[in-house]
Design a protein around this motif. Structure first.
Motif, PDB file in Angstrom:
ATOM      1  N   ILE A  57       0.883  -1.169   0.000  1.00  0.00           N
ATOM      2  CA  ILE A  57       0.000   0.000   0.000  1.00  0.00           C
ATOM      3  C   ILE A  57       0.916   1.214   0.000  1.00  0.00           C
ATOM      4  O   ILE A  57       1.724   1.396   0.911  1.00  0.00           O
ATOM      5  N   ILE A  58       0.831   1.987  -1.068  1.00  0.00           N
ATOM      6  CA  ILE A  58       1.743   3.109  -1.295  1.00  0.00           C
ATOM      7  C   ILE A  58       0.963   4.372  -1.590  1.00  0.00           C
ATOM      8  O   ILE A  58      -0.247   4.322  -1.789  1.00  0.00           O
ATOM      9  N   HIS A  59       1.662   5.486  -1.663  1.00  0.00           N
ATOM     10  CA  HIS A  59       1.098   6.736  -2.182  1.00  0.00           C
ATOM     11  C   HIS A  59       1.789   7.000  -3.517  1.00  0.00           C
ATOM     12  O   HIS A  59       2.990   6.741  -3.658  1.00  0.00           O
ATOM     13  N   ALA A  60       1.051   7.490  -4.484  1.00  0.00           N
ATOM     14  CA  ALA A  60       1.636   7.769  -5.796  1.00  0.00           C
ATOM     15  C   ALA A  60       0.870   8.868  -6.490  1.00  0.00           C
ATOM     16  O   ALA A  60      -0.304   9.119  -6.185  1.00  0.00           O
ATOM     17  N   VAL A 104       5.762   6.848  -3.289  1.00  0.00           N
ATOM     18  CA  VAL A 104       6.279   7.031  -1.925  1.00  0.00           C
ATOM     19  C   VAL A 104       5.863   5.811  -1.109  1.00  0.00           C
ATOM     20  O   VAL A 104       4.672   5.524  -0.963  1.00  0.00           O
ATOM     21  N   TYR A 105       6.853   5.080  -0.604  1.00  0.00           N
ATOM     22  CA  TYR A 105       6.615   3.872   0.174  1.00  0.00           C
ATOM     23  C   TYR A 105       6.400   4.220   1.647  1.00  0.00           C
ATOM     24  O   TYR A 105       6.763   5.307   2.094  1.00  0.00           O
ATOM     25  N   VAL A 155      11.308   7.189  -1.805  1.00  0.00           N
ATOM     26  CA  VAL A 155      10.639   7.749  -2.978  1.00  0.00           C
ATOM     27  C   VAL A 155      11.300   7.190  -4.225  1.00  0.00           C
ATOM     28  O   VAL A 155      12.534   7.139  -4.314  1.00  0.00           O
ATOM     29  N   SER A 156      10.485   6.759  -5.178  1.00  0.00           N
ATOM     30  CA  SER A 156      11.020   6.285  -6.453  1.00  0.00           C
ATOM     31  C   SER A 156      10.095   6.717  -7.582  1.00  0.00           C
ATOM     32  O   SER A 156       9.062   7.346  -7.361  1.00  0.00           O
ATOM     33  N   TRP A 157      10.459   6.364  -8.796  1.00  0.00           N
ATOM     34  CA  TRP A 157       9.663   6.663  -9.977  1.00  0.00           C
ATOM     35  C   TRP A 157       9.456   5.365 -10.737  1.00  0.00           C
ATOM     36  O   TRP A 157      10.362   4.541 -10.846  1.00  0.00           O
TER      37      TRP A 157
END
Length: 135
Positions: free
Chosen positions: A11-14, A34-35, A40-42
Motif C-alpha cells: 500500500i503506497i502513495h503515488a 512514496v513507500y 521515494v522512487s519513480w
C-alpha cells in the motif's frame, strides 16, 4: 535453475509524474511513488498500472490484504453508510483462537450505534470491485 514466481501487495502513495534527469528516459510518463518507510522512487506508467490499483476501487482479495495489514475497509456500494470491516487477531485477552473479520456500525447508527458483529462475505461482496480503505 528455474526462477520462482512472486506476487506482491504493498500500500503506497503515488501521483502521475514525468521522469526527470534522474530517471531515464527524460520526460517519459510514469508515477512518483512514496513507500511507507518514506523511500521515494519513480515507476514507468505501464509497469505501475499493471502492478497497482487505486485503493478506492479494489477487488475483495486486495481488501482482505489491507485487513491483514491492520487497515479498515468498506464497500462503496453498501446500503448502510459508515459501516466498515476490521480484522481481529486473537491476543492474550481474547477467547477466540483464530483471526476473524467483524463489521463496525458507526456511533450514530440508528438502531445499533457503535455495535461490532462477526461478518461473513457474500458472493456479491467477494466479486465486487468497489472496496476501499477507510481512513
Amino acid at each position: 535453475m528455474t526462477m520462482k514466481r512472486y506476487i506482491g501487495t504493498k500500500i503506497i502513495h503515488a501521483e502521475p509524474s514525468f521522469s526527470s534527469s534522474d530517471e531515464p528516459p527524460l520526460g517519459k510518463p510514469g508515477y512518483k511513488v512514496v513507500y511507507p518507510d518514506g523511500y521515494v522512487s519513480w515507476s514507468p506508467k505501464d509497469a505501475f498500472e499493471e502492478a497497482y490499483r487505486e485503493c478506492a476501487a479494489m477487488p475483495f482479495g486486495l481488501a482482505l490484504e489491507a485487513l491483514k495489514k491492520g487497515l479498515k475497509v468498506a464497500r462503496s456500494g453498501w446500503n448502510g453508510k459508515g459501516l466498515w470491516l476490521e480484522l481481529q487477531v486473537p491476543d492474550a485477552h481474547s477467547k477466540m483462537t483464530l483471526p476473524y473479520v467483524y463489521l463496525n456500525y458507526p456511533a450514530d447508527a440508528q438502531n445499533t450505534p457503535g455495535a461490532r458483529v462477526p461478518w461473513l462475505a457474500s458472493q456479491t461482496d467477494m466479486l465486487a470491485e468497489d472496496w476501499k480503505i477507510v481512513e
